[in-house]
Scaffold this motif. Structure first.
Motif: not given
Length: 198
Positions: A48, A51, A62, A67, A70, A101
């Protein structure tokens, strides 16, 4: 109720990282248990960016596809053990970024830590405990701290499984994570049933 699934999160992505040794050791100990399932979750598999979402994932989906993948993985898990390297009295940037995230996916799940560094990663773990509470997780009291002499012994060929005090700490930590994972999984499932009935 199915057995809780515990994710062992590898908290470093550096080349030649030490993290693989504690990850292999703690996952082998965890797999000896019959009350939990274990999955290694390597941050290298979730590259990722720093942020940069317009808003927190707590408030809006997101946009980053990694992300999203994830978040889905974290949502599937019932608890976590995080390998925590200590850099400059803090956890790794990549680990903190990964925590940021996700949002609700962490909620009401236990977490513990296998720390390593000059004082066994204790300062990084202390910060991670505070972050975990903010994410509505349940950090366990028991953790594992691989001290500098332990680290040096491992770099010279000794195995973590041969260090008695680490094995004792690991057993206590796994007992805590398994207990909390079972209890909180049951509570989350009861909440889901109640919400559907409402």
């Amino acid at each position: 109720m199915s057995k809780p699934k515990i994710g062992i999160i590898v908290g470093s992505t550096r080349a030649n990282r030490f993290a693989d040794k504690p990850t292999e050791w703690i996952s082998a100990l965890a797999r000896e248990r019959t009350d939990i399932e274990v999955e290694i979750v390597d941050l290298r598999d979730y590259p990722m960016p720093f942020f940069e979402e317009a808003t927190s994932p707590a408030w809006a989906p997101s946009k980053n596809e990694v992300a999203q993948r994830w978040q889905k993985k974290i949502d599937e898990l019932d608890g976590f053990i995080i390998t925590a390297a200590e850099y400059n009295h803090a956890p790794t940037g990549v680990l903190k970024n990964a925590i940021d995230y996700a949002a609700t996916e962490w909620n009401r799940k236990p977490v513990s830590f296998v720390g390593y560094g000059g004082v066994g990663g204790a300062r990084a773990v202390e910060q991670l405990r505070m972050i975990a509470i903010e994410m509505q997780m349940a950090p366990t009291k028991a953790a594992v701290h691989i001290l500098w002499p332990d680290y040096l012994a491992v770099t010279q060929g000794k195995k973590l499984a041969e260090i008695d005090h680490l094995n004792q700490g690991a057993k206590a930590m796994l007992d805590d994570v398994a207990w909390w994972a079972r209890v909180l999984k049951a509570a989350r499932e009861a909440d889901a049933v109640q919400a559907q009935a409402a």
